[in-house]
Design a protein around this motif. Structure first.
Motif, mmCIF file in Angstrom:
data_model
loop_
_atom_site.group_PDB
_atom_site.id
_atom_site.type_symbol
_atom_site.label_atom_id
_atom_site.label_comp_id
_atom_site.label_asym_id
_atom_site.label_seq_id
_atom_site.Cartn_x
_atom_site.Cartn_y
_atom_site.Cartn_z
ATOM 1 N N LEU A 132 0.837 -1.192 0.000
ATOM 2 C CA LEU A 132 0.000 0.000 0.000
ATOM 3 C C LEU A 132 0.876 1.248 0.000
ATOM 4 C CD1 LEU A 132 -2.818 1.269 0.233
ATOM 5 C CD2 LEU A 132 -2.559 1.165 2.708
ATOM 6 N N VAL A 133 0.687 2.090 -1.004
ATOM 7 C CA VAL A 133 1.409 3.353 -1.109
ATOM 8 C C VAL A 133 0.455 4.474 -0.744
ATOM 9 C CG1 VAL A 133 2.575 4.946 -2.685
ATOM 10 C CG2 VAL A 133 2.959 2.484 -2.890
ATOM 11 N N PRO A 134 0.776 5.291 0.264
ATOM 12 C CA PRO A 134 -0.110 6.399 0.626
ATOM 13 C C PRO A 134 -0.281 7.363 -0.548
ATOM 14 C CG PRO A 134 1.550 6.022 2.328
ATOM 15 C CD PRO A 134 1.951 5.199 1.143
ATOM 16 N N VAL A 135 -1.468 7.936 -0.639
ATOM 17 C CA VAL A 135 -1.747 8.900 -1.710
ATOM 18 C C VAL A 135 -1.197 10.252 -1.285
ATOM 19 C CG1 VAL A 135 -3.527 9.899 -3.194
ATOM 20 C CG2 VAL A 135 -3.813 7.591 -2.296
ATOM 21 N N THR A 136 0.093 10.435 -1.498
ATOM 22 C CA THR A 136 0.768 11.674 -1.145
ATOM 23 C C THR A 136 1.095 12.456 -2.417
ATOM 24 O OG1 THR A 136 2.946 10.629 -1.244
ATOM 25 C CG2 THR A 136 1.790 10.585 0.878
ATOM 26 N N PRO A 137 1.363 13.759 -2.297
ATOM 27 C CA PRO A 137 1.766 14.522 -3.488
ATOM 28 C C PRO A 137 2.985 13.937 -4.182
ATOM 29 C CG PRO A 137 1.187 16.006 -1.707
ATOM 30 C CD PRO A 137 1.175 14.631 -1.122
ATOM 31 N N GLU A 138 3.969 13.473 -3.407
ATOM 32 C CA GLU A 138 5.175 12.918 -4.002
ATOM 33 C C GLU A 138 4.875 11.660 -4.798
ATOM 34 O OE1 GLU A 138 4.777 13.703 -0.857
ATOM 35 O OE2 GLU A 138 6.093 15.449 -0.582
ATOM 36 N N ALA A 139 4.038 10.788 -4.240
ATOM 37 C CA ALA A 139 3.709 9.547 -4.929
ATOM 38 C C ALA A 139 2.953 9.813 -6.226
ATOM 39 C CB ALA A 139 2.886 8.638 -4.016
ATOM 40 N N LEU A 140 2.013 10.769 -6.194
ATOM 41 C CA LEU A 140 1.245 11.067 -7.397
ATOM 42 C C LEU A 140 2.107 11.728 -8.469
ATOM 43 C CD1 LEU A 140 -2.233 12.256 -6.119
ATOM 44 C CD2 LEU A 140 -1.599 10.088 -7.136
ATOM 45 N N LEU A 141 2.996 12.607 -8.061
ATOM 46 C CA LEU A 141 3.878 13.237 -9.048
ATOM 47 C C LEU A 141 4.758 12.203 -9.732
ATOM 48 C CD1 LEU A 141 5.064 16.609 -7.485
ATOM 49 C CD2 LEU A 141 3.692 16.253 -9.527
ATOM 50 N N ARG A 142 5.187 11.212 -8.971
ATOM 51 C CA ARG A 142 6.020 10.166 -9.563
ATOM 52 C C ARG A 142 5.247 9.410 -10.642
ATOM 53 N NH1 ARG A 142 8.443 4.779 -6.575
ATOM 54 N NH2 ARG A 142 9.835 4.130 -8.262
ATOM 55 N N VAL A 143 3.985 9.124 -10.372
ATOM 56 C CA VAL A 143 3.161 8.401 -11.351
ATOM 57 C C VAL A 143 2.839 9.281 -12.553
ATOM 58 C CG1 VAL A 143 0.957 7.235 -11.723
ATOM 59 C CG2 VAL A 143 2.168 6.944 -9.564
ATOM 60 N N LEU A 144 2.482 10.533 -12.307
ATOM 61 C CA LEU A 144 1.976 11.389 -13.370
ATOM 62 C C LEU A 144 3.064 11.966 -14.252
ATOM 63 C CD1 LEU A 144 -0.746 13.376 -11.390
ATOM 64 C CD2 LEU A 144 -1.027 11.299 -12.726
ATOM 65 N N LEU A 145 4.243 12.205 -13.688
ATOM 66 C CA LEU A 145 5.258 12.964 -14.419
ATOM 67 C C LEU A 145 6.518 12.185 -14.738
ATOM 68 C CD1 LEU A 145 5.034 16.407 -12.613
ATOM 69 C CD2 LEU A 145 3.866 15.639 -14.659
ATOM 70 N N ASP A 146 6.624 10.929 -14.348
ATOM 71 C CA ASP A 146 7.810 10.138 -14.638
ATOM 72 C C ASP A 146 7.732 9.651 -16.076
ATOM 73 O OD1 ASP A 146 10.051 8.623 -14.638
ATOM 74 O OD2 ASP A 146 9.283 7.048 -13.334
ATOM 75 N N LEU A 147 8.198 10.489 -16.996
ATOM 76 C CA LEU A 147 8.066 10.182 -18.415
ATOM 77 C C LEU A 147 9.286 9.476 -18.990
ATOM 78 C CD1 LEU A 147 6.478 13.529 -19.613
ATOM 79 C CD2 LEU A 147 5.365 11.449 -18.824
ATOM 80 N N GLU A 148 10.280 9.201 -18.171
ATOM 81 C CA GLU A 148 11.487 8.549 -18.645
ATOM 82 C C GLU A 148 11.704 7.231 -17.935
ATOM 83 O OE1 GLU A 148 13.091 9.653 -21.132
ATOM 84 O OE2 GLU A 148 11.979 11.526 -21.299
ATOM 85 N N ALA A 149 10.613 6.540 -17.591
ATOM 86 C CA ALA A 149 10.728 5.277 -16.872
ATOM 87 C C ALA A 149 11.395 4.233 -17.747
ATOM 88 C CB ALA A 149 9.346 4.779 -16.456
ATOM 89 N N GLU A 150 12.170 3.366 -17.119
ATOM 90 C CA GLU A 150 12.828 2.292 -17.835
ATOM 91 C C GLU A 150 11.794 1.289 -18.332
ATOM 92 O OE1 GLU A 150 16.939 2.289 -15.190
ATOM 93 O OE2 GLU A 150 15.650 0.528 -15.307
ATOM 94 N N GLN A 151 12.097 0.680 -19.445
ATOM 95 C CA GLN A 151 11.220 -0.357 -19.953
ATOM 96 C C GLN A 151 11.397 -1.616 -19.133
ATOM 97 O OE1 GLN A 151 8.910 0.013 -22.243
ATOM 98 N NE2 GLN A 151 9.450 2.167 -22.424
ATOM 99 N N PRO A 152 10.351 -2.421 -18.951
ATOM 100 C CA PRO A 152 10.481 -3.660 -18.191
ATOM 101 C C PRO A 152 11.503 -4.584 -18.816
ATOM 102 C CG PRO A 152 8.187 -3.119 -18.578
ATOM 103 C CD PRO A 152 8.994 -2.176 -19.405
ATOM 104 N N GLY A 153 12.100 -5.426 -17.986
ATOM 105 C CA GLY A 153 13.148 -6.322 -18.441
ATOM 106 C C GLY A 153 12.607 -7.488 -19.228
ATOM 107 N N ALA A 154 13.503 -8.409 -19.475
ATOM 108 C CA ALA A 154 13.142 -9.578 -20.261
ATOM 109 C C ALA A 154 12.224 -10.490 -19.460
ATOM 110 C CB ALA A 154 14.402 -10.327 -20.676
#
Length: 219
Positions: A132-154
């Motif tokens: 469970l991840v609390p719905v905090t501003p930091e957590a939401l910004l990570r989801v909404l604005l992380d546009l350079e996330a690594e692609q999943p592995g093999a």
């Protein structure tokens, strides 16, 4: 975040899968595009694998940009067959649905519905709350604005699908607009938390006054 009539209109079911849709319900067809979200870990499904027993396991990352885009029919099938079906919600790829889910209380409402659906036995065993991840501003910004996330592995059994980047085309003004909306989501959550603290303080003050007022009237 209060539940209202409009929020209830956003909720639907598709063959056992929880859906979050625009309240007018437009475009709800088997081919409609959705993203699959784990509402407890705040992650977006990117693909799936299978465990040694052959059971389906959805993979996810904390980034909307990295998440896959699925048809409604396929998303419902994946959620239903996943070993943790009560973690996921299919979110319509629509601006109004997106805004109501992240900024209008839809996320917490879906959490409450899925917790109730899972039942006490599954909740107590840990799968629902261990990540469970609390719905905090930091957590939401990570989801909404992380546009350079690594692609999943093999190891993925399904080919990657094209990520849905809400309104993030070549036009930089669209990126600015959605970044601003993300900050408004954060601001709304911060203000809601601040108001909740003030409300608790007001109640404590009222209780204190009720206890001290009779004593002050005694001769």
């Amino acid at each position: 975040m209060p539940t209202n009539v409009q929020m209830e209109r956003c909720i639907a079911r598709e063959r056992g899968a929880l859906l979050f849709w625009s309240p007018d319900g437009t475009g709800r067809r088997p081919t409609s595009r959705v993203q699959i979200l784990d509402v407890f870990s705040l992650q977006v499904a990117t693909g799936y694998t299978r465990d040694p027993q052959g059971r389906l396991l959805l993979e996810a990352q904390p980034s909307l940009a990295a998440g896959g885009s699925w048809s409604l029919a396929k998303a419902a099938q994946l959620i239903r067959n996943d070993v943790r079906p009560h973690r996921w919600v299919a979110l319509q790829q629509d601006r109004r649905a997106w805004g109501l889910f992240w900024a209008g209380g839809g996320l917490q409402h879906c959490r409450d519905l899925l917790l109730a659906q899972a039942g006490e036995a599954e909740t107590a065993s840990g799968p629902m709350t261990s990540a469970l991840v609390p719905v905090t501003p930091e957590a939401l910004l990570r989801v909404l604005l992380d546009l350079e996330a690594e692609q999943p592995g093999a190891g993925r059994t399904s080919p990657p699908t094209r990520p849905w980047r809400p309104a993030l085309a070549a036009n930089p003004w669209k990126l600015v607009a959605w970044t601003s909306m993300a900050w408004l989501v954060v601001l709304g959550i911060t203000v809601a938390g601040f108001m909740a603290v003030l409300e608790r303080q007001d109640r404590q003050l009222e209780l204190l006054l009720e206890r001290t007022t009779p004593a002050s009237r005694q001769p």
